[in-house]
Scaffold this active site. Structure first.
Site, short mmCIF file in Angstrom:
data_model
loop_
_atom_site.label_atom_id
_atom_site.label_comp_id
_atom_site.label_asym_id
_atom_site.label_seq_id
_atom_site.Cartn_x
_atom_site.Cartn_y
_atom_site.Cartn_z
N SER A 67 5.35 6.42 6.75
CA SER A 67 6.27 5.54 6.39
C SER A 67 7.46 6.47 5.96
CB SER A 67 5.85 4.71 5.17
OG SER A 67 5.45 3.37 5.81
N LYS A 70 10.67 5.75 7.27
CA LYS A 70 11.54 4.66 7.05
C LYS A 70 12.98 5.19 6.54
CE LYS A 70 8.02 1.32 6.87
NZ LYS A 70 6.72 1.68 7.24
N TYR A 192 9.34 1.84 16.56
CA TYR A 192 8.94 2.07 15.08
C TYR A 192 7.73 2.99 15.23
CZ TYR A 192 6.30 0.65 10.98
OH TYR A 192 5.81 0.76 9.74
N TYR A 244 5.54 2.05 -2.24
CA TYR A 244 4.78 0.87 -1.87
C TYR A 244 4.97 0.03 -3.15
CZ TYR A 244 3.08 3.52 1.96
OH TYR A 244 3.26 4.42 2.96
N VAL A 262 1.15 6.66 4.66
CA VAL A 262 -0.29 6.93 4.80
C VAL A 262 -0.71 7.81 5.59
CG1 VAL A 262 -0.34 4.18 4.56
CG2 VAL A 262 -0.15 5.31 6.89
N1 GLU Z 1 2.76 3.30 11.18
C1 GLU Z 1 2.35 2.86 9.76
C2 GLU Z 1 2.25 1.37 10.05
O1 GLU Z 1 3.12 0.66 10.30
C3 GLU Z 1 3.32 3.23 8.70
C4 GLU Z 1 2.47 2.84 7.36
C5 GLU Z 1 2.84 3.69 6.16
O2 GLU Z 1 2.84 4.71 6.16
O3 GLU Z 1 3.11 3.06 5.11
O4 GLU Z 1 1.20 0.70 9.64
#
Ligand code: GLU
Length: 316
Positions: A67, A70, A192, A244, A262
């Site tokens: 993430s 992002k 993504y 988060y 994660v």
């Molecule tokens: N690729 C992961 C998902 O979409 C990213 C999750 C994350 O790091 O929050 O589930």
């Protein structure tokens, strides 16, 4: 240039402090390939605006960016599609929900609430698809900001994400149905997942964080790598939504704009002072790395990095 002994010592102490918490976390298992991570790996890196690098523990260990990507997706979306288009598709408010929640797409409004949750990042990835070579351009942006030309895809994690990505696909289809996505849902989630599966280490992320800390300019070369209005947006969203549904708690206890993934990484940026990153694959129930969180918490407390430092808060 002189090494800062206080940073060196505090980083060593932060690692020792963080190690005592690692047993409380669990490696992510919902992406089968991530379940192979070792929960006792711990690494950290601090890079100051004078160019000094302070590394500790498993700093060379690679992990998938997850993430944390992002923030890069948002940067590329703003660069390719512009402010108005991006924020016509995604909001800027925290959700208080889990990163992979679908619930607000139905109950709040059809637009994802911010670019730091999965639905929002899928919407910003859709904006990136307007570039001629979204994969190549994203990789080039990541390599440039992390200052390493050998950053590459972790193919096994990418395939594993694709196999396990039902929730993300569901979000993408909902948003395609609501005309938020302009491209095919399968193509957008593919991009993504790919963005999440780049393999980095903490030094890469600290380099990137340093550019953010210095408002887009590499302090070592004087080169402008990002426009400052984009950096401002990214750092603001890191404060409000980067950790988060623990973003409020992190803002209070640590007070550093940060983004978590994660894969076990957390990247943090201290205004005009330093970029930092820590890594440990053991996660707490909200998806934040236990060890990385504690390293940042300790550094913030003992180096006075909280954006409102001077206020009294304790390391609990
Ligand atoms: N690729 C992961 C998902 O979409 C990213 C999750 C994350 O790091 O929050 O589930």
């Amino acid at each position: 240039m002189a090494r800062n002994e206080l940073i060196e010592k505090t980083l060593t102490d932060a690692m020792n402090y963080a190690r005592t918490f690692l047993h409380t976390g669990k490696v992510a298992t919902y992406i089968p390939e991530l379940a192979k991570g070792y929960p006792d790996k711990l690494g950290a890196c601090v890079i100051t605006t004078d160019g000094e690098i302070y590394s500790a523990g498993d700093w060379h260990q690679e992990f998938t960016i997850q993430s944390i990507s992002k923030t890069l997706t948002l940067i590329m979306a703003l660069q390719t599609a512009g402010y108005d288009r991006v924020f016509s598709k995604v909001g800027v408010e925290p959700t208080g929900d889990a990163f992979n929640s679908l619930v607000r797409l139905e109950t709040k409004n059809t637009h994802p609430l911010n670019p730091m949750i999965n639905a929002g990042a899928i919407a910003t990835a859709d904006c990136c698809m307007n570039s001629k070579d979204p994969f190549g351009d994203f990789l080039a942006l990541t390599r440039k900001l992390c200052r390493r030309n050998t950053i590459h895809l972790d193919e096994a994690v990418f395939q594993s994400e694709k196999k396990a990505g039902m929730r993300n696909r569901s979000m993408a289809y909902l948003m395609q149905g609501d005309n938020i996505l302009e491209h095919d849902a399968e193509d957008v989630v593919d991009l993504y997942f790919w963005m999440c599966s780049l393999s980095v280490n903490v030094e890469d992320l600290a380099n990137y964080a340093l550019i953010l800390a210095n408002n887009g300019v590499d302090p070592r070369t004087g080169e402008t790598l990002l426009e400052d209005w984009i950096v401002r947006i990214v750092k603001t969203l890191m404060v409000t939504c980067g950790m988060y549904d623990a973003s409020g708690e992190f803002a209070m206890k640590v007070g550093i704009p940060a983004k978590s993934g994660v894969g076990g990484g957390i990247m943090g940026t201290v205004e005009r002072k330093m970029g930092l990153a820590a890594f440990n694959p053991a996660l707490d129930p909200k998806g934040n790395s236990v060890g990385a969180y504690r390293v940042l918490e300790y550094l913030s407390h003992y180096l006075g990095l909280h954006y409102f430092s001077g206020s009294s808060y304790t390391v609990s």
